[in-house]
Design an enzyme around this catalytic site. Structure first.
Site, PDB file in Angstrom:
ATOM      1  N   GLU A   1       0.898  -1.078   0.049  1.00 24.49           N
ATOM      2  CA  GLU A   1      -0.077   0.036  -0.120  1.00 24.49           C
ATOM      3  C   GLU A   1       0.997   1.203  -0.142  1.00 24.49           C
ATOM      4  O   GLU A   1       1.629   1.305   0.949  1.00 24.49           O
ATOM      5  CB  GLU A   1      -0.985  -0.039   1.294  1.00 24.49           C
ATOM      6  CG  GLU A   1      -1.784   1.362   0.910  1.00 24.49           C
ATOM      7  CD  GLU A   1      -3.046   1.498   1.823  1.00 24.49           C
ATOM      8  OE1 GLU A   1      -3.060   0.788   3.061  1.00 24.49           O
ATOM      9  OE2 GLU A   1      -3.647   2.332   1.780  1.00 24.49           O
TER      10      GLU A   1
ATOM     11  N   GLU B   1       4.781   5.158   3.488  1.00 23.88           N
ATOM     12  CA  GLU B   1       4.425   6.353   3.792  1.00 23.88           C
ATOM     13  C   GLU B   1       5.395   7.294   4.363  1.00 23.88           C
ATOM     14  O   GLU B   1       6.492   6.716   4.609  1.00 23.88           O
ATOM     15  CB  GLU B   1       3.238   6.163   4.894  1.00 23.88           C
ATOM     16  CG  GLU B   1       2.601   7.333   5.605  1.00 23.88           C
ATOM     17  CD  GLU B   1       1.905   8.317   4.591  1.00 23.88           C
ATOM     18  OE1 GLU B   1       2.238   9.133   4.221  1.00 23.88           O
ATOM     19  OE2 GLU B   1       0.801   8.006   4.070  1.00 23.88           O
TER      20      GLU B   1
ATOM     21  N   ASP C   1       9.654   7.780   0.845  1.00 24.77           N
ATOM     22  CA  ASP C   1       9.257   8.157  -0.503  1.00 24.77           C
ATOM     23  C   ASP C   1       8.795   6.774  -1.490  1.00 24.77           C
ATOM     24  O   ASP C   1       9.817   6.366  -1.816  1.00 24.77           O
ATOM     25  CB  ASP C   1       9.830   9.246  -1.156  1.00 24.77           C
ATOM     26  CG  ASP C   1       9.198   9.398  -2.608  1.00 24.77           C
ATOM     27  OD1 ASP C   1       8.520   8.963  -2.960  1.00 24.77           O
ATOM     28  OD2 ASP C   1       9.851  10.573  -3.074  1.00 24.77           O
TER      29      ASP C   1
ATOM     30  N   ASP D   1      -2.903  12.074  -2.895  1.00 28.63           N
ATOM     31  CA  ASP D   1      -3.211  13.663  -2.676  1.00 28.63           C
ATOM     32  C   ASP D   1      -3.617  14.040  -4.297  1.00 28.63           C
ATOM     33  O   ASP D   1      -2.818  14.114  -5.095  1.00 28.63           O
ATOM     34  CB  ASP D   1      -1.930  14.261  -2.207  1.00 28.63           C
ATOM     35  CG  ASP D   1      -1.672  13.919  -0.938  1.00 28.63           C
ATOM     36  OD1 ASP D   1      -2.369  14.026   0.130  1.00 28.63           O
ATOM     37  OD2 ASP D   1      -0.521  13.238  -0.609  1.00 28.63           O
TER      38      ASP D   1
ATOM     39  N   ASP E   1     -11.496  10.725  -4.522  1.00 29.88           N
ATOM     40  CA  ASP E   1     -12.562  11.407  -4.388  1.00 29.88           C
ATOM     41  C   ASP E   1     -12.505  12.578  -5.292  1.00 29.88           C
ATOM     42  O   ASP E   1     -13.288  13.552  -5.087  1.00 29.88           O
ATOM     43  CB  ASP E   1     -12.947  11.687  -2.987  1.00 29.88           C
ATOM     44  CG  ASP E   1     -11.845  12.521  -2.382  1.00 29.88           C
ATOM     45  OD1 ASP E   1     -10.828  12.803  -2.905  1.00 29.88           O
ATOM     46  OD2 ASP E   1     -11.976  13.435  -1.364  1.00 29.88           O
TER      47      ASP E   1
ATOM     48  N   GLU F   1     -11.492   9.504   4.012  1.00 30.88           N
ATOM     49  CA  GLU F   1     -12.549   9.012   3.196  1.00 30.88           C
ATOM     50  C   GLU F   1     -13.923   9.874   4.010  1.00 30.88           C
ATOM     51  O   GLU F   1     -14.743  10.349   3.183  1.00 30.88           O
ATOM     52  CB  GLU F   1     -12.746   7.520   2.779  1.00 30.88           C
ATOM     53  CG  GLU F   1     -14.098   7.491   1.856  1.00 30.88           C
ATOM     54  CD  GLU F   1     -14.139   6.124   1.453  1.00 30.88           C
ATOM     55  OE1 GLU F   1     -13.512   5.170   1.904  1.00 30.88           O
ATOM     56  OE2 GLU F   1     -15.068   5.893   0.645  1.00 30.88           O
TER      57      GLU F   1
HETATM   58  C1  LIG Z   1      -4.658  11.861   1.219  1.00 29.35           C
HETATM   59  S1  LIG Z   1      -3.774  10.771   2.095  1.00 29.35           S
HETATM   60  C2  LIG Z   1      -4.837   9.392   2.078  1.00 29.35           C
HETATM   61  C3  LIG Z   1      -4.188   8.556   3.106  1.00 29.35           C
HETATM   62  C4  LIG Z   1      -4.954   7.001   3.039  1.00 29.35           C
HETATM   63  N1  LIG Z   1      -4.273   6.338   1.668  1.00 29.35           N
HETATM   64  C5  LIG Z   1      -6.551   7.047   3.049  1.00 29.35           C
HETATM   65  O1  LIG Z   1      -7.081   6.624   2.156  1.00 29.35           O
HETATM   66  O2  LIG Z   1      -7.027   7.680   4.128  1.00 29.35           O
HETATM   67  C6  LIG Z   1      -2.514  10.507   0.943  1.00 29.35           C
HETATM   68  C7  LIG Z   1      -1.206  10.074   1.684  1.00 29.35           C
HETATM   69  O3  LIG Z   1      -0.251   9.626   0.698  1.00 29.35           O
HETATM   70  C8  LIG Z   1       1.141  10.158   1.335  1.00 29.35           C
HETATM   71  N2  LIG Z   1       2.038  10.149  -0.054  1.00 29.35           N
HETATM   72  C9  LIG Z   1       1.974  11.067  -0.816  1.00 29.35           C
HETATM   73  N3  LIG Z   1       3.034  10.784  -1.715  1.00 29.35           N
HETATM   74  C10 LIG Z   1       3.810  10.005  -1.156  1.00 29.35           C
HETATM   75  C11 LIG Z   1       5.202   8.910  -1.653  1.00 29.35           C
HETATM   76  N4  LIG Z   1       5.496   9.301  -2.360  1.00 29.35           N
HETATM   77  N5  LIG Z   1       5.186   8.200  -0.844  1.00 29.35           N
HETATM   78  C12 LIG Z   1       4.726   7.778   0.256  1.00 29.35           C
HETATM   79  N6  LIG Z   1       3.640   8.224   0.887  1.00 29.35           N
HETATM   80  C13 LIG Z   1       3.117   9.291  -0.093  1.00 29.35           C
HETATM   81  C14 LIG Z   1       0.935  11.397   2.162  1.00 29.35           C
HETATM   82  O4  LIG Z   1       1.722  11.431   3.097  1.00 29.35           O
HETATM   83  C15 LIG Z   1      -0.771  10.962   2.687  1.00 29.35           C
HETATM   84  O5  LIG Z   1      -0.757  10.465   3.811  1.00 29.35           O
END
Ligand SMILES: C[S@@+](CC[C@H](N)C(=O)[O-])C[C@H]1O[C@@H](n2cnc3c(N)ncnc32)[C@H](O)[C@@H]1O
Length: 230
Positions: A61, A86, A113, A136, A172, A212
């Protein structure tokens, strides 16, 4: 976590609140439930087959946020292994705490990353499933280039899936859903599993994450996608 400077990132590291329990979990639980990448020993140094000490279907994930989905999946499917990647410190600490409390042995966390992890540490054909849930959306036009789901990254993900492996996404944000559909449909090794070649219904395994729930309060729709590696 060491971040190189030059590339356009899909995230911005914010100083947000990290609780003492989350900090403690990063310190104390990372040796048990974290995967520390050894950047000194060169590319592809990370031996996935040794991480869980068994051969089982493996799911990744990307951007698990607080980890609600990956945690539930690991609890419900003890015969499958899960790796979450994450960059958000509080989320990593939170999930490490939950894993330790539940005593799970089929889930590990990488605090890094995901783009770098996949490019530099993961061999082709490694995963049975990859999840990207609510990445995001980078809503402003000038920020769209930061979106995770782009041609180059999806080609990389497709290569890291095993044949018949699944790539499951949700968003979304309508324009991002359209972009996801276009990019994934154009990737020759991927086949859309939706009957109408567009979106699938909400999969039953997906739990309602904090993100969500917020999106529901704002009245947003959700688009789910599922593609299979040929
Ligand atoms: C909008 S949140 C959604 C979190 C989760 N998947 C959910 O559905 O509740 C997007 C997440 O992606 C992480 N993220 C963004 N770019 C990333 C990357 N290149 N590597 C790891 N995590 C990343 C952000 O830190 C953030 O926690």
């Amino acid at each position: 976590m060491v971040i190189e400077n030059k590339r356009i990132r899909s995230f911005v590291l914010r100083a947000g609140r990290v609780t003492a329990a989350q900090e403690r979990a990063i310190l104390e639980q990372s040796p048990h439930f974290g995967i520390v990448l050894d950047s000194n020993s060169g590319n592809l140094s990370f031996n996935l087959s040794k991480v869980f000490g068994r051969i089982a279907p493996l799911c990744l994930e990307i951007g698990f946020g607080n980890g609600e989905n990956i945690l539930q999946l690991a609890l419900k499917n003890p015969d499958r292994d899960y790796i979450g990647v994450e960059v958000h410190r509080a989320g990593v600490g939170h999930l490490l705490n939950c894993i330790a409390q539940a005593g799970l042995t089929n889930i590990k966390v990488i605090f890094h990353d995901a783009v770098e992890v996949l490019e530099n540490y993961i061999l082709p054909g490694s995963f049975d499933e990859i999840l990207i849930l609510f990445p995001d959306p980078w809503q402003k036009k000038r920020h769209n280039k930061r979106r995770l789901v782009q041609k180059k990254f999806i080609a990389l993900l497709a290569s890291r899936l095993k044949p018949k492996g699944l790539l499951n996404l949700a968003t979304d944000w309508e324009s991002y859903a359209t972009q996801m559909l276009e990019v994934l449909s154009a990737q020759p090794e991927l086949k859309n599993r939706a009957a109408n070649n567009r979106f699938i219904s909400r999969p039953e395994w997906r739990v309602l994450s904090r993100f969500e729930r917020r999106s529901q309060r704002l009245g947003h729709s959700v688009w789910d996608l599922s593609f299979e590696r040929l």
